[in-house]
Motif scaffolding. Structure first.
Motif, PDB file in Angstrom:
ATOM      1  N   LEU A  83       0.816  -1.218   0.000  1.00 39.66           N
ATOM      2  CA  LEU A  83       0.000   0.000   0.000  1.00 39.66           C
ATOM      3  C   LEU A  83       0.845   1.261   0.000  1.00 39.66           C
ATOM      4  O   LEU A  83       0.467   2.277  -0.589  1.00 39.66           O
ATOM      5  CB  LEU A  83      -0.955  -0.016   1.200  1.00 39.66           C
ATOM      6  CG  LEU A  83      -2.104  -1.022   1.066  1.00 39.66           C
ATOM      7  CD1 LEU A  83      -2.856  -1.175   2.379  1.00 39.66           C
ATOM      8  CD2 LEU A  83      -3.068  -0.614  -0.052  1.00 39.66           C
ATOM      9  N   ARG A  84       2.009   1.211   0.639  1.00 40.70           N
ATOM     10  CA  ARG A  84       2.917   2.372   0.593  1.00 40.70           C
ATOM     11  C   ARG A  84       3.419   2.590  -0.834  1.00 40.70           C
ATOM     12  O   ARG A  84       3.483   3.721  -1.316  1.00 40.70           O
ATOM     13  CB  ARG A  84       4.087   2.166   1.560  1.00 40.70           C
ATOM     14  CG  ARG A  84       3.718   2.379   3.023  1.00 40.70           C
ATOM     15  CD  ARG A  84       4.913   2.239   3.946  1.00 40.70           C
ATOM     16  NE  ARG A  84       4.537   2.376   5.342  1.00 40.70           N
ATOM     17  CZ  ARG A  84       4.380   3.530   5.979  1.00 40.70           C
ATOM     18  NH1 ARG A  84       4.613   4.667   5.334  1.00 40.70           N
ATOM     19  NH2 ARG A  84       4.029   3.575   7.251  1.00 40.70           N
ATOM     20  N   GLU A  85       3.733   1.497  -1.491  1.00 46.35           N
ATOM     21  CA  GLU A  85       4.201   1.591  -2.878  1.00 46.35           C
ATOM     22  C   GLU A  85       3.074   2.106  -3.789  1.00 46.35           C
ATOM     23  O   GLU A  85       3.290   2.962  -4.642  1.00 46.35           O
ATOM     24  CB  GLU A  85       4.679   0.208  -3.354  1.00 46.35           C
ATOM     25  CG  GLU A  85       5.350   0.246  -4.719  1.00 46.35           C
ATOM     26  CD  GLU A  85       5.909  -1.130  -5.135  1.00 46.35           C
ATOM     27  OE1 GLU A  85       5.906  -1.381  -6.347  1.00 46.35           O
ATOM     28  OE2 GLU A  85       6.302  -1.919  -4.254  1.00 46.35           O
ATOM     29  N   TYR A  86       1.881   1.577  -3.580  1.00 48.68           N
ATOM     30  CA  TYR A  86       0.719   2.007  -4.359  1.00 48.68           C
ATOM     31  C   TYR A  86       0.443   3.503  -4.143  1.00 48.68           C
ATOM     32  O   TYR A  86       0.157   4.240  -5.091  1.00 48.68           O
ATOM     33  CB  TYR A  86      -0.496   1.171  -3.956  1.00 48.68           C
ATOM     34  CG  TYR A  86      -1.815   1.732  -4.423  1.00 48.68           C
ATOM     35  CD1 TYR A  86      -2.193   1.692  -5.764  1.00 48.68           C
ATOM     36  CD2 TYR A  86      -2.699   2.310  -3.511  1.00 48.68           C
ATOM     37  CE1 TYR A  86      -3.409   2.212  -6.188  1.00 48.68           C
ATOM     38  CE2 TYR A  86      -3.915   2.831  -3.925  1.00 48.68           C
ATOM     39  CZ  TYR A  86      -4.264   2.779  -5.260  1.00 48.68           C
ATOM     40  OH  TYR A  86      -5.466   3.302  -5.675  1.00 48.68           O
ATOM     41  N   PHE A  87       0.559   3.945  -2.903  1.00 44.72           N
ATOM     42  CA  PHE A  87       0.318   5.367  -2.594  1.00 44.72           C
ATOM     43  C   PHE A  87       1.286   6.249  -3.366  1.00 44.72           C
ATOM     44  O   PHE A  87       0.890   7.237  -3.989  1.00 44.72           O
ATOM     45  CB  PHE A  87       0.482   5.609  -1.082  1.00 44.72           C
ATOM     46  CG  PHE A  87       0.392   7.064  -0.705  1.00 44.72           C
ATOM     47  CD1 PHE A  87      -0.841   7.686  -0.570  1.00 44.72           C
ATOM     48  CD2 PHE A  87       1.545   7.823  -0.504  1.00 44.72           C
ATOM     49  CE1 PHE A  87      -0.931   9.028  -0.238  1.00 44.72           C
ATOM     50  CE2 PHE A  87       1.461   9.163  -0.180  1.00 44.72           C
ATOM     51  CZ  PHE A  87       0.225   9.770  -0.045  1.00 44.72           C
ATOM     52  N   ASN A  88       2.570   5.903  -3.339  1.00 40.69           N
ATOM     53  CA  ASN A  88       3.608   6.741  -3.960  1.00 40.69           C
ATOM     54  C   ASN A  88       3.593   6.685  -5.486  1.00 40.69           C
ATOM     55  O   ASN A  88       3.917   7.682  -6.144  1.00 40.69           O
ATOM     56  CB  ASN A  88       4.987   6.335  -3.427  1.00 40.69           C
ATOM     57  CG  ASN A  88       5.186   6.796  -1.994  1.00 40.69           C
ATOM     58  OD1 ASN A  88       5.009   7.964  -1.679  1.00 40.69           O
ATOM     59  ND2 ASN A  88       5.524   5.866  -1.117  1.00 40.69           N
ATOM     60  N   THR A  89       3.204   5.556  -6.048  1.00 44.35           N
ATOM     61  CA  THR A  89       3.226   5.438  -7.513  1.00 44.35           C
ATOM     62  C   THR A  89       1.911   5.844  -8.173  1.00 44.35           C
ATOM     63  O   THR A  89       1.894   6.291  -9.306  1.00 44.35           O
ATOM     64  CB  THR A  89       3.547   3.989  -7.937  1.00 44.35           C
ATOM     65  OG1 THR A  89       2.564   3.115  -7.371  1.00 44.35           O
ATOM     66  CG2 THR A  89       4.937   3.578  -7.484  1.00 44.35           C
ATOM     67  N   THR A  90       0.812   5.700  -7.426  1.00 47.40           N
ATOM     68  CA  THR A  90      -0.499   5.888  -8.060  1.00 47.40           C
ATOM     69  C   THR A  90      -1.438   6.822  -7.295  1.00 47.40           C
ATOM     70  O   THR A  90      -1.873   7.845  -7.814  1.00 47.40           O
ATOM     71  CB  THR A  90      -1.208   4.514  -8.229  1.00 47.40           C
ATOM     72  OG1 THR A  90      -0.323   3.629  -8.922  1.00 47.40           O
ATOM     73  CG2 THR A  90      -2.514   4.657  -8.992  1.00 47.40           C
ATOM     74  N   TYR A  91      -1.728   6.463  -6.050  1.00 47.66           N
ATOM     75  CA  TYR A  91      -2.848   7.104  -5.352  1.00 47.66           C
ATOM     76  C   TYR A  91      -2.675   8.609  -5.159  1.00 47.66           C
ATOM     77  O   TYR A  91      -3.597   9.383  -5.398  1.00 47.66           O
ATOM     78  CB  TYR A  91      -3.083   6.431  -3.988  1.00 47.66           C
ATOM     79  CG  TYR A  91      -4.402   6.842  -3.364  1.00 47.66           C
ATOM     80  CD1 TYR A  91      -5.600   6.252  -3.758  1.00 47.66           C
ATOM     81  CD2 TYR A  91      -4.451   7.838  -2.385  1.00 47.66           C
ATOM     82  CE1 TYR A  91      -6.810   6.632  -3.202  1.00 47.66           C
ATOM     83  CE2 TYR A  91      -5.658   8.225  -1.822  1.00 47.66           C
ATOM     84  CZ  TYR A  91      -6.829   7.610  -2.237  1.00 47.66           C
ATOM     85  OH  TYR A  91      -8.022   8.000  -1.685  1.00 47.66           O
TER      86      TYR A  91
END
Length: 268
Positions: free
Chosen positions: A240-248
């Motif tokens: 989720l941290r990766e998703y936040f930084n790349t997308t969200y």
């Protein structure tokens, strides 16, 4: 005269509500949990589009008093206070009520009274008022008892909101961690419980942008998810941290939330 029964009479929506609440992934929060959120709520919901839409749907004509149940920092009651003689903010979080009083002082509002009680306390000493509202605060174990309490305290009108669909989390977020959730009961449980009580309520809808996870701060994003989902594994947090930084955090359009605005007039 013969009594006509229908399939609807065989469904006990208040019981179905209880079962769904017990199963739901999203558990109720303690007063201490809400104390920690009080500052955020006080800063972020007062001037929200949701608040403006809610108060725009409240009919204050021929009314002098209002009870705001699950008031938080008294968002709704303070927004309507200048149209009324007395407003009461009832909440089980002491910190929320502290902010309610602070907000009243800042606005030079002197007709607010705070009441420190929960849905489950005795309400005998809670005053009856012309209008009763419960804005986004219907997270109770027994929906029929809660609706009865609201109805009993209202002299003229009741206004409540509850979420359409039982999840506050974007589907796209849940897909990242392949997490299945069991939602809370949808608004239709409340509406049908009211119907079984002989209350034929009106339904409208308020649509808002989802701001629950709207932050540019990675840690705040994760903490908000933990608030809703409970504990998460290290693997889930990493994803989720990766998703936040790349997308969200770069998404311009977040999912919207729809609230059912349910109201009824007391029979004279």
């Amino acid at each position: 005269m013969a009594l006509v029964k229908t399939n609807l009479d065989e469904l006990d929506f208040s019981k179905l509500y209880k079962k769904q609440m017990k199963k739901s992934t999203f558990k109720s929060k303690s007063s201490g949990d809400w104390d920690k959120k009080a500052k955020y709520f006080s800063q972020n919901v007062v001037n929200s589009p949701y608040t403006k839409e809610f108060i725009g749907k409240v009919d204050t004509s021929d009314c002098e008093t209002l009870l705001d149940v699950g008031s938080g920092p008294a968002t709704i009651s303070l927004a309507l206070a200048k149209k009324l003689k007395n407003v009461y903010a009832l909440d089980y979080s002491p910190e929320m009520l502290n902010y309610a009083n602070e907000n009243a002082k800042e606005r030079n509002i002197e007709n607010l009274t705070t009441i420190h009680k929960s849905w489950y306390d005795n309400w005998e000493d809670v005053p009856n008022t012309d209008i009763v509202v419960a804005s986004r605060s219907m997270e109770v174990k027994d929906i029929k008892k809660a609706l009865q309490k609201l109805n009993e305290k209202a002299n003229k009108r009741v206004y409540i909101t509850t979420k359409v669909g039982g999840s506050f989390i974007d589907k796209e977020i849940l897909e990242q961690i392949k997490r299945d959730i069991i939602p809370r009961p949808d608004y239709i449980y409340l509406l049908n419980t009211l119907h079984s009580m002989g209350i034929f309520a009106k339904v409208d809808f308020i649509k808002t942008n989802s701001s629950k996870f709207d932050t540019q701060n990675e840690d705040e994003f994760i903490q908000s998810l933990k608030w809703s989902l409970g504990n998460m594994s290290k693997k889930e947090e990493k994803i989720l941290r990766e998703y936040f930084n790349t997308t969200y955090k770069n998404k311009k359009i977040k999912e919207s939330i729809t609230w059912a605005f349910i109201s009824w007039e007391k029979e004279v």
